[in-house]
Write an enzyme that holds these catalytic residues in place. Structure first.
Site, short mmCIF file in Angstrom:
data_model
loop_
_atom_site.label_atom_id
_atom_site.label_comp_id
_atom_site.label_asym_id
_atom_site.label_seq_id
_atom_site.Cartn_x
_atom_site.Cartn_y
_atom_site.Cartn_z
N ASP A 24 0.79 -1.25 0.00
CA ASP A 24 0.00 0.00 0.00
C ASP A 24 0.82 1.30 0.00
O ASP A 24 0.47 2.26 0.71
CB ASP A 24 -0.96 0.02 1.21
CG ASP A 24 -1.93 -1.15 1.22
OD1 ASP A 24 -1.93 -1.93 0.26
OD2 ASP A 24 -2.69 -1.28 2.21
N LYS A 129 -6.58 -5.03 -3.05
CA LYS A 129 -7.16 -5.68 -1.86
C LYS A 129 -8.20 -4.77 -1.19
O LYS A 129 -7.95 -3.59 -0.98
CB LYS A 129 -6.04 -6.07 -0.88
CG LYS A 129 -5.26 -4.90 -0.27
CD LYS A 129 -4.18 -5.45 0.64
CE LYS A 129 -3.44 -4.41 1.42
NZ LYS A 129 -4.26 -3.57 2.31
N CYS A 162 -2.02 -2.61 7.83
CA CYS A 162 -2.00 -3.54 6.70
C CYS A 162 -0.74 -4.41 6.67
O CYS A 162 -0.80 -5.56 6.22
CB CYS A 162 -2.16 -2.77 5.40
SG CYS A 162 -3.82 -2.07 5.26
#
Ligand code: C5J
Length: 239
Positions: A24, A129, A162
């Protein structure tokens, strides 16, 4: 096998089956006007890891080793965003709201993309995701199995959300995971520190941690060549 000095003890890096996972590194988390900013965070903190992470990425590219980039995002109709996520946070802007970089955390919007410094190149896999963990509702595990990957070097943001979720998911699936200490960052320095300590506690209950320099040294000692490449240079796959 190369031994990388790590915590809580050496990490054994095999000659094959290693991948770099970059979680990310998106404008939505690193730039003003994105999701992280909307939740009230100081997003400038996350920029600090970019040069070191870029160095590690370049080493993987040089050795033609597999690289996976993840992107946290939702479909434009938000059908993959449960109310529990949509309504959480009470930030200035919610997921799906229009912001200065397009709709917050929506796939394909300018703010949802990976920062230009770390943009994926041909042959690298992009995993979209909807959750915090990279294995939830994605085909990451299928990609890893197809390429016989057993060892994951994990990087990205944010450490305790995450990144940690993904590392725990991977650990439960049997992957040997190393979190690269200076290639991950949090909006909260104390949460980063706690996460590093948590994952390597109890003899590495979730895995290992080590600085990028130790990993880079290990990669240099491997001397991998193009013949070992596991990259399909004709395709950048998107999952
Ligand atoms: C968050 C992430 N913090 N990538 N996402 O919502 O850690």
């Amino acid at each position: 096998m190369i031994s990388i000095p790590a915590n809580p003890y050496s990490y054994e890096l095999p000659l094959t089956g290693v991948a770099l996972i970059i979680i990310d590194m998106q404008r939505d988390f690193l730039e003003p006007g994105g999701f992280g900013d909307a939740l009230g965070n100081d997003v400038s903190r996350l920029q600090a890891i970019v040069p070191t992470l870029k160095q590690l990425l370049e080493a993987f590219r040089q050795h033609r080793l597999p690289v996976f980039h993840t992107i946290e995002c939702h479909q434009p109709d938000l059908s993959d965003c449960p109310p529990a996520k949509l309504n959480r946070g009470k930030g200035a802007l919610k997921i799906g709201d229009p912001g200065p970089m397009g709709r917050i955390l929506v796939k394909g919007e300018p703010g949802n993309g990976i920062i230009p410094e770390l943009a994926p190149v041909l042959g690298e896999t992009i995993i979209h995701k909807p959750g915090k963990g990279a294995f939830y509702n994605t085909n990451l595990e299928t990609h890893l199995q197809q390429r016989n990957i057993t060892h994951l070097l994990i990087t990205g943001v944010t450490t305790e959300v995450c990144v940690q979720t993904t590392m725990r998911e991977a650990n439960d699936r049997g992957y040997e995971c190393l979190l690269v200490e200076d290639c991950t960052e949090s909006y909260f320095p104390e949460f980063k520190q706690a996460t590093l300590e948590m994952v390597r506690a109890q003899g590495g209950i979730v895995g290992w941690t080590a600085p990028a320099a130790a990993v880079l040294q290990g990669l240099a000692e491997m001397g991998w060549g193009a013949a070992d490449a596991d990259l399909d240079l004709a395709n950048t796959s998107v999952g």
